[in-house]
Every structure is written in C-alpha cells, then in structure tokens.
Design a protein around this motif. Sequence first.
Motif, PDB file in Angstrom:
ATOM      1  N   LEU A  37      -2.250   6.154 -48.036  1.00 32.96           N
ATOM      2  CA  LEU A  37      -2.221   6.936 -46.805  1.00 32.96           C
ATOM      3  C   LEU A  37      -1.004   7.846 -46.753  1.00 32.96           C
ATOM      4  O   LEU A  37      -1.077   8.974 -46.259  1.00 32.96           O
ATOM      5  CB  LEU A  37      -2.263   6.019 -45.588  1.00 32.96           C
ATOM      6  N   ILE A  38       0.129   7.381 -47.277  1.00 29.57           N
ATOM      7  CA  ILE A  38       1.333   8.221 -47.341  1.00 29.57           C
ATOM      8  C   ILE A  38       1.108   9.395 -48.284  1.00 29.57           C
ATOM      9  O   ILE A  38       1.475  10.539 -47.982  1.00 29.57           O
ATOM     10  CB  ILE A  38       2.556   7.388 -47.753  1.00 29.57           C
ATOM     11  N   VAL A  39       0.475   9.132 -49.429  1.00 26.79           N
ATOM     12  CA  VAL A  39       0.176  10.210 -50.381  1.00 26.79           C
ATOM     13  C   VAL A  39      -0.788  11.212 -49.753  1.00 26.79           C
ATOM     14  O   VAL A  39      -0.621  12.432 -49.895  1.00 26.79           O
ATOM     15  CB  VAL A  39      -0.396   9.626 -51.697  1.00 26.79           C
ATOM     16  N   PHE A  40      -1.790  10.726 -49.037  1.00 25.07           N
ATOM     17  CA  PHE A  40      -2.739  11.609 -48.370  1.00 25.07           C
ATOM     18  C   PHE A  40      -2.039  12.472 -47.313  1.00 25.07           C
ATOM     19  O   PHE A  40      -2.278  13.676 -47.221  1.00 25.07           O
ATOM     20  CB  PHE A  40      -3.880  10.799 -47.743  1.00 25.07           C
ATOM     21  N   ALA A  41      -1.171  11.864 -46.524  1.00 23.38           N
ATOM     22  CA  ALA A  41      -0.444  12.605 -45.495  1.00 23.38           C
ATOM     23  C   ALA A  41       0.487  13.640 -46.130  1.00 23.38           C
ATOM     24  O   ALA A  41       0.617  14.767 -45.629  1.00 23.38           O
ATOM     25  CB  ALA A  41       0.345  11.652 -44.609  1.00 23.38           C
ATOM     26  N   ALA A  42       1.143  13.277 -47.228  1.00 21.51           N
ATOM     27  CA  ALA A  42       2.027  14.218 -47.923  1.00 21.51           C
ATOM     28  C   ALA A  42       1.231  15.395 -48.472  1.00 21.51           C
ATOM     29  O   ALA A  42       1.666  16.555 -48.369  1.00 21.51           O
ATOM     30  CB  ALA A  42       2.777  13.506 -49.045  1.00 21.51           C
ATOM     31  N   LEU A  43       0.058  15.122 -49.044  1.00 20.81           N
ATOM     32  CA  LEU A  43      -0.786  16.201 -49.550  1.00 20.81           C
ATOM     33  C   LEU A  43      -1.237  17.109 -48.408  1.00 20.81           C
ATOM     34  O   LEU A  43      -1.246  18.332 -48.553  1.00 20.81           O
ATOM     35  CB  LEU A  43      -1.999  15.635 -50.284  1.00 20.81           C
ATOM     36  N   ALA A  44      -1.581  16.525 -47.275  1.00 18.43           N
ATOM     37  CA  ALA A  44      -1.993  17.329 -46.123  1.00 18.43           C
ATOM     38  C   ALA A  44      -0.856  18.246 -45.669  1.00 18.43           C
ATOM     39  O   ALA A  44      -1.089  19.414 -45.340  1.00 18.43           O
ATOM     40  CB  ALA A  44      -2.449  16.419 -44.987  1.00 18.43           C
ATOM     41  N   LEU A  45       0.369  17.745 -45.668  1.00 18.76           N
ATOM     42  CA  LEU A  45       1.517  18.580 -45.304  1.00 18.76           C
ATOM     43  C   LEU A  45       1.758  19.694 -46.323  1.00 18.76           C
ATOM     44  O   LEU A  45       2.011  20.837 -45.954  1.00 18.76           O
ATOM     45  CB  LEU A  45       2.774  17.732 -45.173  1.00 18.76           C
ATOM     46  N   VAL A  46       1.671  19.350 -47.596  1.00 18.60           N
ATOM     47  CA  VAL A  46       1.897  20.335 -48.658  1.00 18.60           C
ATOM     48  C   VAL A  46       0.843  21.436 -48.589  1.00 18.60           C
ATOM     49  O   VAL A  46       1.128  22.607 -48.843  1.00 18.60           O
ATOM     50  CB  VAL A  46       1.902  19.654 -50.039  1.00 18.60           C
ATOM     51  N   VAL A  47      -0.369  21.078 -48.213  1.00 21.70           N
ATOM     52  CA  VAL A  47      -1.451  22.057 -48.125  1.00 21.70           C
ATOM     53  C   VAL A  47      -1.352  22.886 -46.842  1.00 21.70           C
ATOM     54  O   VAL A  47      -1.638  24.075 -46.840  1.00 21.70           O
ATOM     55  CB  VAL A  47      -2.813  21.334 -48.218  1.00 21.70           C
ATOM     56  N   ALA A  48      -0.925  22.283 -45.751  1.00 16.76           N
ATOM     57  CA  ALA A  48      -0.939  22.963 -44.449  1.00 16.76           C
ATOM     58  C   ALA A  48       0.301  23.810 -44.184  1.00 16.76           C
ATOM     59  O   ALA A  48       0.218  24.810 -43.466  1.00 16.76           O
ATOM     60  CB  ALA A  48      -1.094  21.933 -43.342  1.00 16.76           C
ATOM     61  N   LEU A  49       1.441  23.452 -44.736  1.00 14.45           N
ATOM     62  CA  LEU A  49       2.676  24.160 -44.400  1.00 14.45           C
ATOM     63  C   LEU A  49       2.800  25.578 -44.967  1.00 14.45           C
ATOM     64  O   LEU A  49       3.278  26.461 -44.257  1.00 14.45           O
ATOM     65  CB  LEU A  49       3.887  23.323 -44.791  1.00 14.45           C
ATOM     66  N   PRO A  50       2.419  25.855 -46.204  1.00 13.10           N
ATOM     67  CA  PRO A  50       2.601  27.234 -46.707  1.00 13.10           C
ATOM     68  C   PRO A  50       1.923  28.316 -45.872  1.00 13.10           C
ATOM     69  O   PRO A  50       2.556  29.336 -45.592  1.00 13.10           O
ATOM     70  CB  PRO A  50       2.031  27.173 -48.133  1.00 13.10           C
ATOM     71  N   PRO A  51       0.671  28.150 -45.436  1.00  7.19           N
ATOM     72  CA  PRO A  51       0.105  29.217 -44.594  1.00  7.19           C
ATOM     73  C   PRO A  51       0.846  29.376 -43.268  1.00  7.19           C
ATOM     74  O   PRO A  51       0.980  30.494 -42.761  1.00  7.19           O
ATOM     75  CB  PRO A  51      -1.337  28.760 -44.333  1.00  7.19           C
ATOM     76  N   LEU A  52       1.334  28.288 -42.702  1.00 10.68           N
ATOM     77  CA  LEU A  52       2.082  28.381 -41.455  1.00 10.68           C
ATOM     78  C   LEU A  52       3.429  29.059 -41.673  1.00 10.68           C
ATOM     79  O   LEU A  52       3.909  29.809 -40.832  1.00 10.68           O
ATOM     80  CB  LEU A  52       2.283  26.999 -40.854  1.00 10.68           C
ATOM     81  N   TRP A  53       4.042  28.797 -42.814  1.00  8.65           N
ATOM     82  CA  TRP A  53       5.345  29.369 -43.126  1.00  8.65           C
ATOM     83  C   TRP A  53       5.229  30.862 -43.444  1.00  8.65           C
ATOM     84  O   TRP A  53       6.082  31.659 -43.073  1.00  8.65           O
ATOM     85  CB  TRP A  53       5.956  28.616 -44.300  1.00  8.65           C
ATOM     86  N   LEU A  54       4.163  31.244 -44.123  1.00 12.31           N
ATOM     87  CA  LEU A  54       4.005  32.637 -44.550  1.00 12.31           C
ATOM     88  C   LEU A  54       3.398  33.534 -43.479  1.00 12.31           C
ATOM     89  O   LEU A  54       3.449  34.750 -43.602  1.00 12.31           O
ATOM     90  CB  LEU A  54       3.128  32.705 -45.802  1.00 12.31           C
ATOM     91  N   ARG A  55       2.834  32.957 -42.435  1.00  9.64           N
ATOM     92  CA  ARG A  55       2.181  33.750 -41.392  1.00  9.64           C
ATOM     93  C   ARG A  55       3.227  34.536 -40.603  1.00  9.64           C
ATOM     94  O   ARG A  55       4.271  34.017 -40.237  1.00  9.64           O
ATOM     95  CB  ARG A  55       1.417  32.807 -40.461  1.00  9.64           C
ATOM     96  N   SER A  56       2.911  35.791 -40.352  1.00  8.80           N
ATOM     97  CA  SER A  56       3.839  36.608 -39.569  1.00  8.80           C
ATOM     98  C   SER A  56       3.666  36.304 -38.090  1.00  8.80           C
ATOM     99  O   SER A  56       2.636  35.811 -37.660  1.00  8.80           O
ATOM    100  CB  SER A  56       3.593  38.095 -39.827  1.00  8.80           C
TER     101      SER A  56
END
Length: 82
Positions: A37-56
Amino acid sequence: MDLARFLNQHSYAIAAAIALAWVGYEVIRRGATVRSLIVFAALALVVALPPLWLRSGQHELVQLDAALASGNPTLLEVYSDL
C-alpha cells in the motif's frame, strides 16, 4: 475532437491511469500489505505531482486572454526552466 488528438493531448493521464490500475490490481491479487500500500501510494504521488507542478497558474491565462482581446499587437514570450 478526433481520437488521435485526444490521445495526443491526454497520453500522460492515460498511461498513468493504466499504470495505477495495473499496480492496484497486483496489490489486490497478491494481498494488500502495508508495504504494498505504501508503494502504491508513492506511485500515485509520483504520477500525480508532475502535472500539478508543471501546470501554469490560472491568473496568467486571464492576463493573456485580456492582452490578446485588447486589439493591440501583442508580443508573446515563452520561457521555461526545463
């Protein structure tokens, strides 16, 4: 919007959804443990954060729309740290 354009514009989200679905399926199939579950949550964060970070920001788009609609010639300068 045709299918090719849709896939081109949303390819990251589609690939991320497929990867998360596959990992989620494997977590369920093998039995959910704290580690999985920790690995799944970490993968979800790794997948979700870049679009949020790069969005203007939305305020920048409002200013751009106002400048383009003003009727005056507008110089558009694009800059990226990446």
